[in-house]
Enzyme design. Structure first.
Site, PDB file in Angstrom:
ATOM      1  N   LYS A 152      26.142 -44.316 -27.561  1.00  9.44           N
ATOM      2  CA  LYS A 152      26.902 -44.058 -28.794  1.00  9.44           C
ATOM      3  C   LYS A 152      26.191 -44.667 -30.006  1.00  9.44           C
ATOM      4  O   LYS A 152      26.027 -44.021 -31.031  1.00  9.44           O
ATOM      5  CB  LYS A 152      28.324 -44.638 -28.684  1.00  9.44           C
ATOM      6  CG  LYS A 152      29.089 -44.142 -27.462  1.00  9.44           C
ATOM      7  CD  LYS A 152      30.466 -44.767 -27.345  1.00  9.44           C
ATOM      8  CE  LYS A 152      30.497 -46.273 -27.197  1.00  9.44           C
ATOM      9  NZ  LYS A 152      29.935 -46.802 -25.941  1.00  9.44           N
ATOM     10  N   ARG A 200      40.064 -47.547 -28.213  1.00 10.78           N
ATOM     11  CA  ARG A 200      39.750 -47.842 -26.813  1.00 10.78           C
ATOM     12  C   ARG A 200      40.999 -47.912 -25.949  1.00 10.78           C
ATOM     13  O   ARG A 200      40.876 -48.134 -24.748  1.00 10.78           O
ATOM     14  CB  ARG A 200      39.021 -49.181 -26.741  1.00 10.78           C
ATOM     15  CG  ARG A 200      37.507 -49.051 -26.543  1.00 10.78           C
ATOM     16  CD  ARG A 200      37.012 -50.446 -26.571  1.00 10.78           C
ATOM     17  NE  ARG A 200      35.799 -50.791 -25.954  1.00 10.78           N
ATOM     18  CZ  ARG A 200      34.657 -50.984 -26.611  1.00 10.78           C
ATOM     19  NH1 ARG A 200      34.546 -50.693 -27.870  1.00 10.78           N
ATOM     20  NH2 ARG A 200      33.610 -51.453 -25.978  1.00 10.78           N
ATOM     21  N   ARG A 202      18.720 -53.578 -22.928  1.00  8.98           N
ATOM     22  CA  ARG A 202      19.000 -53.338 -24.364  1.00  8.98           C
ATOM     23  C   ARG A 202      18.621 -54.557 -25.218  1.00  8.98           C
ATOM     24  O   ARG A 202      18.955 -55.690 -24.893  1.00  8.98           O
ATOM     25  CB  ARG A 202      20.482 -53.026 -24.545  1.00  8.98           C
ATOM     26  CG  ARG A 202      20.926 -53.042 -26.002  1.00  8.98           C
ATOM     27  CD  ARG A 202      22.170 -52.245 -26.223  1.00  8.98           C
ATOM     28  NE  ARG A 202      23.378 -52.849 -25.674  1.00  8.98           N
ATOM     29  CZ  ARG A 202      24.575 -52.257 -25.711  1.00  8.98           C
ATOM     30  NH1 ARG A 202      24.721 -51.064 -26.258  1.00  8.98           N
ATOM     31  NH2 ARG A 202      25.627 -52.856 -25.179  1.00  8.98           N
ATOM     32  N   ARG A 234      22.419 -59.116 -26.315  1.00  6.94           N
ATOM     33  CA  ARG A 234      23.819 -59.495 -26.446  1.00  6.94           C
ATOM     34  C   ARG A 234      24.248 -60.362 -25.272  1.00  6.94           C
ATOM     35  O   ARG A 234      23.838 -60.121 -24.146  1.00  6.94           O
ATOM     36  CB  ARG A 234      24.695 -58.236 -26.513  1.00  6.94           C
ATOM     37  CG  ARG A 234      24.804 -57.666 -27.891  1.00  6.94           C
ATOM     38  CD  ARG A 234      25.409 -56.303 -27.887  1.00  6.94           C
ATOM     39  NE  ARG A 234      26.673 -56.209 -27.147  1.00  6.94           N
ATOM     40  CZ  ARG A 234      27.425 -55.114 -27.097  1.00  6.94           C
ATOM     41  NH1 ARG A 234      27.034 -54.028 -27.753  1.00  6.94           N
ATOM     42  NH2 ARG A 234      28.540 -55.093 -26.417  1.00  6.94           N
ATOM     43  N   ARG A 264      33.564 -54.802 -18.244  1.00  6.01           N
ATOM     44  CA  ARG A 264      33.604 -53.840 -19.351  1.00  6.01           C
ATOM     45  C   ARG A 264      33.839 -52.422 -18.815  1.00  6.01           C
ATOM     46  O   ARG A 264      34.555 -51.635 -19.412  1.00  6.01           O
ATOM     47  CB  ARG A 264      32.300 -53.926 -20.158  1.00  6.01           C
ATOM     48  CG  ARG A 264      32.189 -55.250 -20.915  1.00  6.01           C
ATOM     49  CD  ARG A 264      30.769 -55.566 -21.347  1.00  6.01           C
ATOM     50  NE  ARG A 264      30.301 -54.730 -22.421  1.00  6.01           N
ATOM     51  CZ  ARG A 264      29.017 -54.600 -22.759  1.00  6.01           C
ATOM     52  NH1 ARG A 264      28.078 -55.250 -22.078  1.00  6.01           N
ATOM     53  NH2 ARG A 264      28.681 -53.831 -23.755  1.00  6.01           N
TER      54      ARG A 264
HETATM   55  P1  ADP Z   1      26.413 -47.825 -26.515  1.00  7.98           P
HETATM   56  O1  ADP Z   1      26.412 -47.933 -28.024  1.00  7.98           O
HETATM   57  O2  ADP Z   1      27.120 -46.613 -26.033  1.00  7.98           O
HETATM   58  O3  ADP Z   1      26.892 -49.078 -25.830  1.00  7.98           O
HETATM   59  P2  ADP Z   1      23.508 -47.798 -26.842  1.00  7.98           P
HETATM   60  O4  ADP Z   1      23.307 -46.658 -27.786  1.00  7.98           O
HETATM   61  O5  ADP Z   1      23.374 -49.165 -27.416  1.00  7.98           O
HETATM   62  O6  ADP Z   1      24.894 -47.636 -26.044  1.00  7.98           O
HETATM   63  O7  ADP Z   1      22.477 -47.595 -25.627  1.00  7.98           O
HETATM   64  C1  ADP Z   1      22.377 -48.577 -24.593  1.00  7.98           C
HETATM   65  C2  ADP Z   1      20.915 -48.797 -24.242  1.00  7.98           C
HETATM   66  O8  ADP Z   1      20.373 -47.593 -23.640  1.00  7.98           O
HETATM   67  C3  ADP Z   1      20.017 -49.107 -25.438  1.00  7.98           C
HETATM   68  O9  ADP Z   1      19.058 -50.047 -25.039  1.00  7.98           O
HETATM   69  C4  ADP Z   1      19.373 -47.765 -25.790  1.00  7.98           C
HETATM   70  O10 ADP Z   1      18.080 -47.931 -26.351  1.00  7.98           O
HETATM   71  C5  ADP Z   1      19.316 -47.054 -24.440  1.00  7.98           C
HETATM   72  N1  ADP Z   1      19.596 -45.609 -24.524  1.00  7.98           N
HETATM   73  C6  ADP Z   1      20.440 -44.989 -25.392  1.00  7.98           C
HETATM   74  N2  ADP Z   1      20.473 -43.654 -25.148  1.00  7.98           N
HETATM   75  C7  ADP Z   1      19.657 -43.454 -24.095  1.00  7.98           C
HETATM   76  C8  ADP Z   1      19.276 -42.277 -23.334  1.00  7.98           C
HETATM   77  N3  ADP Z   1      19.774 -41.068 -23.657  1.00  7.98           N
HETATM   78  N4  ADP Z   1      18.418 -42.435 -22.293  1.00  7.98           N
HETATM   79  C9  ADP Z   1      17.930 -43.670 -21.980  1.00  7.98           C
HETATM   80  N5  ADP Z   1      18.247 -44.804 -22.653  1.00  7.98           N
HETATM   81  C10 ADP Z   1      19.095 -44.709 -23.685  1.00  7.98           C
HETATM   82  P1  AMP Z   2      30.992 -52.813 -27.828  1.00 15.19           P
HETATM   83  O1  AMP Z   2      30.012 -53.336 -28.849  1.00 15.19           O
HETATM   84  O2  AMP Z   2      31.621 -51.520 -28.247  1.00 15.19           O
HETATM   85  O3  AMP Z   2      30.393 -52.777 -26.438  1.00 15.19           O
HETATM   86  O4  AMP Z   2      32.193 -53.866 -27.797  1.00 15.19           O
HETATM   87  C1  AMP Z   2      31.977 -55.225 -27.420  1.00 15.19           C
HETATM   88  C2  AMP Z   2      33.299 -55.911 -27.143  1.00 15.19           C
HETATM   89  O5  AMP Z   2      34.096 -55.951 -28.346  1.00 15.19           O
HETATM   90  C3  AMP Z   2      34.192 -55.237 -26.114  1.00 15.19           C
HETATM   91  O6  AMP Z   2      33.837 -55.589 -24.773  1.00 15.19           O
HETATM   92  C4  AMP Z   2      35.574 -55.765 -26.522  1.00 15.19           C
HETATM   93  O7  AMP Z   2      35.777 -57.097 -26.091  1.00 15.19           O
HETATM   94  C5  AMP Z   2      35.486 -55.775 -28.033  1.00 15.19           C
HETATM   95  N1  AMP Z   2      35.922 -54.507 -28.644  1.00 15.19           N
HETATM   96  C6  AMP Z   2      35.160 -53.628 -29.357  1.00 15.19           C
HETATM   97  N2  AMP Z   2      35.894 -52.588 -29.783  1.00 15.19           N
HETATM   98  C7  AMP Z   2      37.152 -52.785 -29.308  1.00 15.19           C
HETATM   99  C8  AMP Z   2      38.371 -52.050 -29.387  1.00 15.19           C
HETATM  100  N3  AMP Z   2      38.444 -50.879 -30.039  1.00 15.19           N
HETATM  101  N4  AMP Z   2      39.465 -52.567 -28.785  1.00 15.19           N
HETATM  102  C9  AMP Z   2      39.425 -53.735 -28.126  1.00 15.19           C
HETATM  103  N5  AMP Z   2      38.314 -54.474 -27.991  1.00 15.19           N
HETATM  104  C10 AMP Z   2      37.179 -54.011 -28.589  1.00 15.19           C
END
Ligand code: ADP
Ligand code: AMP
Length: 245
Positions: free
Chosen positions: A44, A119, A158, A191, A202
């Site tokens: 995302k 969420r 990541r 992170r 998660r």
């Molecule tokens: P989200 O925001 O849904 O948690 P991210 O966009 O941060 O996910 O992506 C998670 C990890 O996977 C990052 O390190 C990113 O560079 C990598 N990534 C994102 N999209 C792809 C894909 N289509 N194929 C492989 N790796 C990806």
């Molecule tokens: P994310 O960056 O989206 O992976 O979110 C990291 C963490 O933030 C999650 O594991 C939750 O603890 C908290 N969080 C983010 N967005 C929400 C949401 N919409 N509702 C509740 N917790 C959230």
């Protein structure tokens, strides 16, 4: 008002002109209000800046906002930290409050990308109420669908540039210099919750609390499926197909 006008005087002309040109280009774009939903690591945050640029939307990622609040030790951050460290969701009221405030920003004038929100079904209902008051509604929900088995590698590989939210992956999207942001040269971080252990909680939260949100929007007929296991550029093409239809 006087304060913001004074601040504008300190901005370089080239930056002001660039922003003016961006706003002119954006004025012809249709409004869009989007939700990106998918498990952690589904891509995302990787796709959001591309959609944001193309459609002149603001990108509101509740996870990023909460992490900034935790880092700044604000009252909100102090309340959210424990749940975040454990990979659990923070309370609905906390996130609904930050989204309500964030959507008022001028950068959200043409619409927004909600990333990581709503969420829970309660959050989705509260969002509907907020939008109803403004006389608007969600146009589309992009469901980033991917098998759980692919997510551990994505999450543990990541690396993030915290101030911009730019995301890299050691294998799939490596930075030019390991551990360094391509654009600013600043250090990247991993992170605290991007471990295999916390990912389990998660994912559990995603399946139990967030999947019902997808059903909520399926009933409204606005969900589009994005095959998120494809390589990043192919995912972008899928997203563009959905948004241009
Ligand atoms: P989200 O925001 O849904 O948690 P991210 O966009 O941060 O996910 O992506 C998670 C990890 O996977 C990052 O390190 C990113 O560079 C990598 N990534 C994102 N999209 C792809 C894909 N289509 N194929 C492989 N790796 C990806
Ligand atoms: P994310 O960056 O989206 O992976 O979110 C990291 C963490 O933030 C999650 O594991 C939750 O603890 C908290 N969080 C983010 N967005 C929400 C949401 N919409 N509702 C509740 N917790 C959230």
């Amino acid at each position: 008002m006087a304060g913001s006008a004074a601040n504008l005087e300190d901005i370089h002309s080239v930056d002001l002109m660039t922003e003016l040109l961006r706003r002119m280009k954006c004025s012809t774009k249709p409004d869009k209000r989007l939700i990106l939903v998918g498990p952690p690591g589904s891509g995302k945050g990787t796709q959001s800046p591309i959609i944001k640029e193309e459609y002149c939307l603001c990108h509101l990622a509740t996870g990023d906002m909460l992490r900034a609040a935790v880092a700044a030790k604000t009252p909100l951050g102090i309340k959210a930290k424990e749940a975040m460290d454990k990979g659990q969701l923070v309370s609905d009221d906390l996130v609904v409050g930050i989204i309500d405030e964030a959507m008022k920003k001028p950068s959200c004038q043409k619409g927004f990308i909600l990333d990581g929100f709503p969420r829970t079904v309660v959050q989705a209902e509260k969002l509907d109420e907020m939008l109803k008051k403004q006389g608007t509604k969600i146009d589309k929900v992009l469901n980033f669908a991917i098998n759980d088995s692919l997510l551990e590698e994505r999450i543990t590989g990541r690396w993030v540039h915290p101030s911009s939210g730019r995301t890299y992956h050691t294998k799939y999207e490596p930075p030019r210099v390991p551990g360094v942001d391509d654009v600013t040269g600043e250090p990247l971080i991993q992170r605290k919750d991007d471990t295999a252990e916390v990912l389990k909680s998660r994912l559990e939260a995603f399946h139990r609390q967030t999947e019902p949100v997808i059903d909520y929007y399926v009933k409204k007929g606005i969900v589009a499926l994005i095959p998120a296991e494809k390589p990043p550029k192919e995912v972008t093409t899928e997203v563009q197909k959905v948004l241009s239809s």
